[in-house]
Motif scaffolding. Sequence first.
Motif, PDB file in Angstrom:
ATOM      1  N   PRO A 210      48.429  72.334 -10.954  1.00 44.58           N
ATOM      2  CA  PRO A 210      47.905  73.493  -9.900  1.00 44.58           C
ATOM      3  C   PRO A 210      48.660  72.955  -8.451  1.00 44.58           C
ATOM      4  CG  PRO A 210      46.574  72.749 -11.477  1.00 44.58           C
ATOM      5  CD  PRO A 210      47.889  72.373 -11.806  1.00 44.58           C
ATOM      6  N   ALA A 211      49.246  71.326  -8.435  1.00 42.78           N
ATOM      7  CA  ALA A 211      49.551  70.465  -7.339  1.00 42.78           C
ATOM      8  C   ALA A 211      50.962  71.310  -6.590  1.00 42.78           C
ATOM      9  CB  ALA A 211      49.686  69.684  -7.486  1.00 42.78           C
ATOM     10  N   ILE A 212      51.409  72.695  -7.794  1.00 41.81           N
ATOM     11  CA  ILE A 212      52.276  72.941  -7.822  1.00 41.81           C
ATOM     12  C   ILE A 212      52.633  74.415  -8.034  1.00 41.81           C
ATOM     13  CG2 ILE A 212      55.321  73.626  -8.328  1.00 41.81           C
ATOM     14  CD1 ILE A 212      55.072  70.278  -9.122  1.00 41.81           C
ATOM     15  N   CYS A 213      51.636  75.260  -8.655  1.00 44.51           N
ATOM     16  CA  CYS A 213      51.470  76.438  -9.192  1.00 44.51           C
ATOM     17  C   CYS A 213      50.137  77.035  -8.644  1.00 44.51           C
ATOM     18  CB  CYS A 213      52.003  76.761 -10.596  1.00 44.51           C
ATOM     19  SG  CYS A 213      52.032  78.614 -10.976  1.00 44.51           S
ATOM     20  N   GLU A 214      50.085  77.810  -7.717  1.00 47.00           N
ATOM     21  CA  GLU A 214      48.716  78.131  -7.689  1.00 47.00           C
ATOM     22  C   GLU A 214      48.747  79.816  -8.256  1.00 47.00           C
ATOM     23  OE1 GLU A 214      46.548  81.123  -3.696  1.00 47.00           O
ATOM     24  OE2 GLU A 214      48.761  80.008  -3.416  1.00 47.00           O
ATOM     25  N   ARG A 215      47.584  80.122  -8.668  1.00 51.94           N
ATOM     26  CA  ARG A 215      46.941  80.599  -9.544  1.00 51.94           C
ATOM     27  C   ARG A 215      46.773  81.844  -8.693  1.00 51.94           C
ATOM     28  NH1 ARG A 215      44.777  84.937 -11.953  1.00 51.94           N
ATOM     29  NH2 ARG A 215      44.501  84.895 -14.302  1.00 51.94           N
ATOM     30  N   ARG A 216      47.847  83.040  -9.098  1.00 55.35           N
ATOM     31  CA  ARG A 216      48.061  84.129  -8.244  1.00 55.35           C
ATOM     32  C   ARG A 216      46.985  85.364  -8.381  1.00 55.35           C
ATOM     33  NH1 ARG A 216      50.891  82.844  -3.941  1.00 55.35           N
ATOM     34  NH2 ARG A 216      52.631  81.713  -4.669  1.00 55.35           N
ATOM     35  N   PRO A 217      46.334  85.855  -8.025  1.00 57.35           N
ATOM     36  CA  PRO A 217      44.751  87.286  -8.139  1.00 57.35           C
ATOM     37  C   PRO A 217      45.451  88.474  -9.063  1.00 57.35           C
ATOM     38  CG  PRO A 217      45.127  87.101  -6.002  1.00 57.35           C
ATOM     39  CD  PRO A 217      46.406  85.892  -6.265  1.00 57.35           C
ATOM     40  N   ASP A 218      47.088  88.548  -8.594  1.00 60.04           N
ATOM     41  CA  ASP A 218      46.847  89.916  -9.826  1.00 60.04           C
ATOM     42  C   ASP A 218      47.622  89.975 -11.242  1.00 60.04           C
ATOM     43  OD1 ASP A 218      49.094  88.230  -8.328  1.00 60.04           O
ATOM     44  OD2 ASP A 218      50.207  90.523  -7.542  1.00 60.04           O
ATOM     45  N   TRP A 219      47.676  88.424 -11.270  1.00 57.16           N
ATOM     46  CA  TRP A 219      48.157  87.574 -12.932  1.00 57.16           C
ATOM     47  C   TRP A 219      46.989  88.126 -13.875  1.00 57.16           C
ATOM     48  CZ3 TRP A 219      49.931  82.106 -11.899  1.00 57.16           C
ATOM     49  CH2 TRP A 219      51.168  81.952 -11.697  1.00 57.16           C
ATOM     50  N   PRO A 220      47.270  88.647 -14.963  1.00 53.22           N
ATOM     51  CA  PRO A 220      46.773  88.912 -16.142  1.00 53.22           C
ATOM     52  C   PRO A 220      45.496  87.956 -16.434  1.00 53.22           C
ATOM     53  CG  PRO A 220      48.333  89.662 -16.726  1.00 53.22           C
ATOM     54  CD  PRO A 220      48.707  88.903 -15.969  1.00 53.22           C
ATOM     55  N   ALA A 221      44.019  88.229 -16.424  1.00 45.55           N
ATOM     56  CA  ALA A 221      42.854  87.549 -16.779  1.00 45.55           C
ATOM     57  C   ALA A 221      43.851  86.276 -18.326  1.00 45.55           C
ATOM     58  CB  ALA A 221      41.813  87.876 -17.079  1.00 45.55           C
ATOM     59  N   SER A 222      44.292  87.210 -19.024  1.00 41.90           N
ATOM     60  CA  SER A 222      45.249  85.838 -19.905  1.00 41.90           C
ATOM     61  C   SER A 222      45.686  85.051 -19.350  1.00 41.90           C
ATOM     62  CB  SER A 222      45.509  86.601 -21.261  1.00 41.90           C
ATOM     63  OG  SER A 222      46.991  87.240 -20.635  1.00 41.90           O
ATOM     64  N   VAL A 223      45.648  84.490 -18.099  1.00 43.28           N
ATOM     65  CA  VAL A 223      47.304  83.943 -17.662  1.00 43.28           C
ATOM     66  C   VAL A 223      45.897  82.587 -17.616  1.00 43.28           C
ATOM     67  CG1 VAL A 223      48.667  83.152 -16.287  1.00 43.28           C
ATOM     68  CG2 VAL A 223      48.687  85.914 -17.414  1.00 43.28           C
ATOM     69  N   HIS A 224      45.982  81.216 -17.503  1.00 42.97           N
ATOM     70  CA  HIS A 224      45.658  80.018 -16.803  1.00 42.97           C
ATOM     71  C   HIS A 224      46.784  79.283 -16.712  1.00 42.97           C
ATOM     72  CE1 HIS A 224      41.495  81.250 -17.925  1.00 42.97           C
ATOM     73  NE2 HIS A 224      42.463  82.102 -18.944  1.00 42.97           N
ATOM     74  N   VAL A 225      46.411  79.006 -15.677  1.00 41.98           N
ATOM     75  CA  VAL A 225      47.307  77.385 -15.015  1.00 41.98           C
ATOM     76  C   VAL A 225      46.745  76.334 -15.570  1.00 41.98           C
ATOM     77  CG1 VAL A 225      48.290  76.439 -12.845  1.00 41.98           C
ATOM     78  CG2 VAL A 225      48.083  78.150 -12.855  1.00 41.98           C
ATOM     79  N   CYS A 226      47.328  75.726 -16.509  1.00 42.59           N
ATOM     80  CA  CYS A 226      46.287  74.812 -17.162  1.00 42.59           C
ATOM     81  C   CYS A 226      46.874  72.842 -16.847  1.00 42.59           C
ATOM     82  CB  CYS A 226      46.714  74.429 -19.103  1.00 42.59           C
ATOM     83  SG  CYS A 226      48.793  74.159 -19.465  1.00 42.59           S
ATOM     84  N   GLY A 227      48.491  73.266 -16.608  1.00 43.18           N
ATOM     85  CA  GLY A 227      48.347  71.925 -15.769  1.00 43.18           C
ATOM     86  C   GLY A 227      49.603  71.065 -15.677  1.00 43.18           C
ATOM     87  N   ARG A 414      41.194  72.544 -24.852  1.00 40.83           N
ATOM     88  CA  ARG A 414      39.836  72.972 -24.571  1.00 40.83           C
ATOM     89  C   ARG A 414      39.887  75.029 -23.949  1.00 40.83           C
ATOM     90  NH1 ARG A 414      38.526  69.611 -20.680  1.00 40.83           N
ATOM     91  NH2 ARG A 414      39.008  71.150 -18.613  1.00 40.83           N
ATOM     92  N   LEU A 415      40.803  75.479 -23.663  1.00 41.52           N
ATOM     93  CA  LEU A 415      41.156  76.797 -23.628  1.00 41.52           C
ATOM     94  C   LEU A 415      41.114  77.727 -25.087  1.00 41.52           C
ATOM     95  CD1 LEU A 415      43.077  76.440 -20.559  1.00 41.52           C
ATOM     96  CD2 LEU A 415      40.505  78.102 -21.061  1.00 41.52           C
TER      97      LEU A 415
END
Length: 427
Positions: A210-227, A414-415
């Motif tokens: 997440p320090a490199i990739c910000e989760r975008r608000p228009d991505w589907p709910a199924s998408v998770h930036v886990c690290g 966990r996910l």
Amino acid sequence: MKIGMQTWGSHGDVRPFLALAEGLQAAGHDVTLVITTIDMDAYAQVGAARGVKVVAVGEPIIPADEAAKILRTIYAIKDPMRQVGALMRLMFAPVEDEMFAASRRLCEESDLLIGHHILHPLQVAAEHAGKPYVSVFLSHVSLPTEHAHPLAKLGRTGNRLLWWLTRVMLNRVLLHYPNRLRRQLGMPPARDLLDDVWLATPLALVGVSPAICERRPDWPASVHVCGFLDMPNVEVEGTVPPALDEFLAAGAPPVYMTLGSWMPEDLAAEKETLTLFTAAARLAGCRAIVQSPSAQACGFASDENTLFVTAAPHHLIFPRCAAIVHHGGAGTTQSATLAGKPSIVIAHLNEQEHWASELRRLGIAGKVLKRRSVTARMLADRIAQALATPEMAVKATAVGAAMRKENGVALAVRLIGALETGASQRR
């Protein structure tokens, strides 16, 4: 759960899956990982000590001289879509049927499937078998968003238009691959590669910090930036021999130089790359560690300023270096960033150029260099810039410190476990 996993690519595409497989195995799941890579013989026994069953498919391994020709062909192509098409045609398609057979076997014996997002054979097989499927993106370059596009910065409206065009081109170049397999199973064709294949899943993990990739608000709910899906040293990465430890301690922190899986293995091309690296280090006036499988056979020998190594555990070596010259692969990029070091990226692919632009956005790398046009002088200038810019080192230290607080594998486990919990509750 019995979990079947599958990946294809280089070491950077295998290592994160080994990390996730080990995490899932430690959480009590029974994990089988199928891999297809040029170096597959090096990984076949890696998972055994960790309890993970690792199966290599897709032999014969491409000979070194043929692989070198393929890599040169690919990075000489300037158009991103033609480049992707060549990569799939020359390196994926020849083993697609074997991977598909392995995918179908995995589906027969597994409760849940997890695949590299480009592993359409597993996605097709899982959909046909009615099994839940998790896709893993090792880069965020392929996830459409109106907030960004890897090829240009055009604002939201422009980005939407550019992504629409990207979808059209991706479908034209790649959609026939999964649709060929779907026809074999009597399934209707997929209409869109991104929505129906790469993201056709209840869960899509983005294995990027997440320090490199910000989760975008228009991505589907199924998408998770886990690290970053990181793990301790893998056997094929080697250990820290005394000579390497002594070199690190003998003077100023060196610059580590590697092209990872993009280092050519035929001697003529490897000699050309080593000449580039050593000349750049000399011009920049820095000490260097150069990772090369055959430096001695190419006529290069270590001295007080340059040390040649066949392999090295990056997570142990990078923190002791001043900067990292690399190809911009997902794994090496995040390893360098995790170590808190500036990068100098020599990109071969559009995806690697994207990583370079992300590092530059963070202020921890200069402008990307491209393998087809880089010179020793250009590389030396980028190295000198990184070493002479304190702000770059400070920012790299801060980003690395943030990354070290993350645990991508634990969050991913966990996910994935929540999918089992949700299925149990629905039953």
